[in-house]
Design a protein around this motif. Structure first.
Motif, short mmCIF file in Angstrom:
data_model
loop_
_atom_site.label_atom_id
_atom_site.label_comp_id
_atom_site.label_asym_id
_atom_site.label_seq_id
_atom_site.Cartn_x
_atom_site.Cartn_y
_atom_site.Cartn_z
N TRP A 81 -24.98 31.08 26.75
CA TRP A 81 -26.21 30.53 27.31
C TRP A 81 -27.29 31.60 27.50
CZ3 TRP A 81 -28.59 31.91 31.93
CH2 TRP A 81 -27.87 32.83 32.72
N LEU A 133 -26.94 23.42 23.50
CA LEU A 133 -25.66 24.06 23.79
C LEU A 133 -24.53 23.05 23.68
CD1 LEU A 133 -26.16 26.31 26.97
CD2 LEU A 133 -25.59 27.08 24.69
N PHE A 169 -20.94 27.42 24.99
CA PHE A 169 -21.72 27.34 26.22
C PHE A 169 -21.88 28.70 26.89
CE2 PHE A 169 -22.29 26.45 30.75
CZ PHE A 169 -23.25 25.45 30.74
N PHE A 189 -27.81 19.46 25.95
CA PHE A 189 -26.37 19.71 25.86
C PHE A 189 -25.68 18.64 25.01
CE2 PHE A 189 -28.13 21.16 29.86
CZ PHE A 189 -27.79 22.51 29.85
N ILE A 195 -26.46 26.49 19.82
CA ILE A 195 -25.43 27.48 20.16
C ILE A 195 -24.12 26.75 20.43
CG2 ILE A 195 -24.81 29.37 21.71
CD1 ILE A 195 -27.79 29.67 22.36
N PHE A 234 -33.25 23.51 27.83
CA PHE A 234 -31.87 23.31 27.40
C PHE A 234 -31.50 21.83 27.28
CE2 PHE A 234 -29.36 27.42 28.16
CZ PHE A 234 -30.45 28.21 27.83
#
Length: 361
Positions: free
Chosen positions: A84, A101, A81, A138, A78, A136
């Motif tokens: 989420w 993310l 952010f 990042f 994605i 998750f």
């Protein structure tokens, strides 16, 4: 291999850093891994701000969840952010799926601002919860973003550094200016520092002209800039004209300023490397992701942010560069750019990250 999914709310025709990234990301994966990736993105013209953008954002989230909730994916990437919630709800049902993310950094600064909107934002985007979700991971685009994230409680092992990229633009001739000007391209907002530059630096060079382009986000900022007789606003221009304006300038200036009362964050800044790719000399603030994108001065000249003396001195140095030396500098920087910041390499690294996360499950 199960399919993976890339989701982006930010997408052209709106122009901006995340939109450019999302467009190039989806184009690469669609061209190279079409059988293994699906894509959800919004190609309609979205509101730039206000309640209408908020409504558009919520509708996109709900529609996306309805499309994917009963499908199985290895990885969902994605690009924004603030989306989420899609990954959170999906991971409640599909616990084995990894959610990647993009963390740009501005999200972490905005939550600390004063006012009702940041309070609402903190409720809708609970950073402490998101940073600790087991599904998750990042992606950060600069060391500045990574440092900011760790200071805000993100586990460094969940932060994956992959910078942004560009392509080399077709510029036919070497620099041969018919008129002398410096150039700025970007949204017209206080944090971009253009008004500060005009009234603190440009006025020290009375014979120098500034041309600038970009959407006017802050009307007051624009009106203050236009008080100077040395400036010319050209509106929002095509990519072809943008390349010509960059290449024909004495320097592309990126004068982001520090503002303790209203802090903001520049994660990487496409304008830096896009300007180098347009065969232009770049002079930018030595600040946040700007420094990272210019490899701490290897790809461009750096002046201290909000420091008039530093900016005036650096601009004098840039203006004093002779034509032949200038062309050598540009060609040398292009070679470095090709090694470090081409989209092909950036997305190869992104694909390898996806594969690594799948194998870890």
């Amino acid at each position: 291999m199960k399919k993976s999914l890339i989701i982006s709310y930010n997408y052209p025709p709106v122009v901006g850093g995340i939109e450019t990234y999302a467009f190039e990301l989806i184009k690469y994966f669609d061209s190279n891994f079409k059988d293994y990736y699906e894509f959800i993105y919004n190609k309609t013209l979205k509101p730039l701000s206000g309640i209408y953008r908020g409504v558009s954002f919520v509708i996109f989230i709900l529609r996306t969840l309805l499309r994917i909730i009963f499908k199985k994916y290895d990885v969902i990437h994605i690009t924004n952010f603030n989306l989420w919630f899609i990954g959170f709800i999906y991971s409640l049902i599909h616990r084995q799926t990894k959610i990647v993310l993009n963390l740009w950094g501005l999200e972490l600064v905005y939550k600390s601002k004063k006012g009702i909107l940041p309070i609402i934002y903190n409720f809708l985007v609970p950073i402490n919860l998101i940073s600790n979700l087991s599904s998750f991971e990042f992606m950060v685009s600069s060391n500045a973003s990574k440092d900011l994230a760790t200071k805000n409680g993100f586990n460094e092992r969940k932060l994956h550094y992959i910078p942004l990229g560009t392509r080399i633009f077709n510029v036919e001739n070497k620099f041969n200016a018919s008129e002398e000007y410096v150039f700025f391209a970007g949204r017209i907002t206080p944090r971009k520092g253009l008004n500060w530059f005009v009234h603190n630096v440009l006025n020290e060079f009375p014979d120098l002209k500034l041309k600038f382009v970009g959407p006017i986000v802050d009307r007051k900022e624009y009106e203050n800039i236009m008080k100077s007789k040395q400036v010319e606003y050209l509106g929002v221009v095509s990519e072809k004209d943008l390349i010509k304006l960059r290449h024909g300038s004495l320097a592309v200036i990126i004068p982001n300023t520090k503002d303790k009362e209203n802090p903001d964050f520049e994660a990487f800044c496409f304008v830096t490397i896009e300007s180098v790719a347009s065969k232009a000399i770049v002079l930018a603030s030595n600040y946040q992701g700007l420094s990272d994108s210019l490899l701490n001065g290897i790809l461009g000249f750096l002046a201290e942010p909000s420091d008039k003396e530093s900016w005036v001195q650096k601009l004098k140095e840039v203006l004093a560069i002779e034509k032949e030396e200038r062309n050598i500098i540009i060609e040398d920087r292009l070679e470095i750019l090709k090694q470090k910041f081409m989209w092909q390499k950036i997305f190869e690294d992104t694909y390898q990250l996806h594969r690594k996360l799948i194998e870890k499950k």
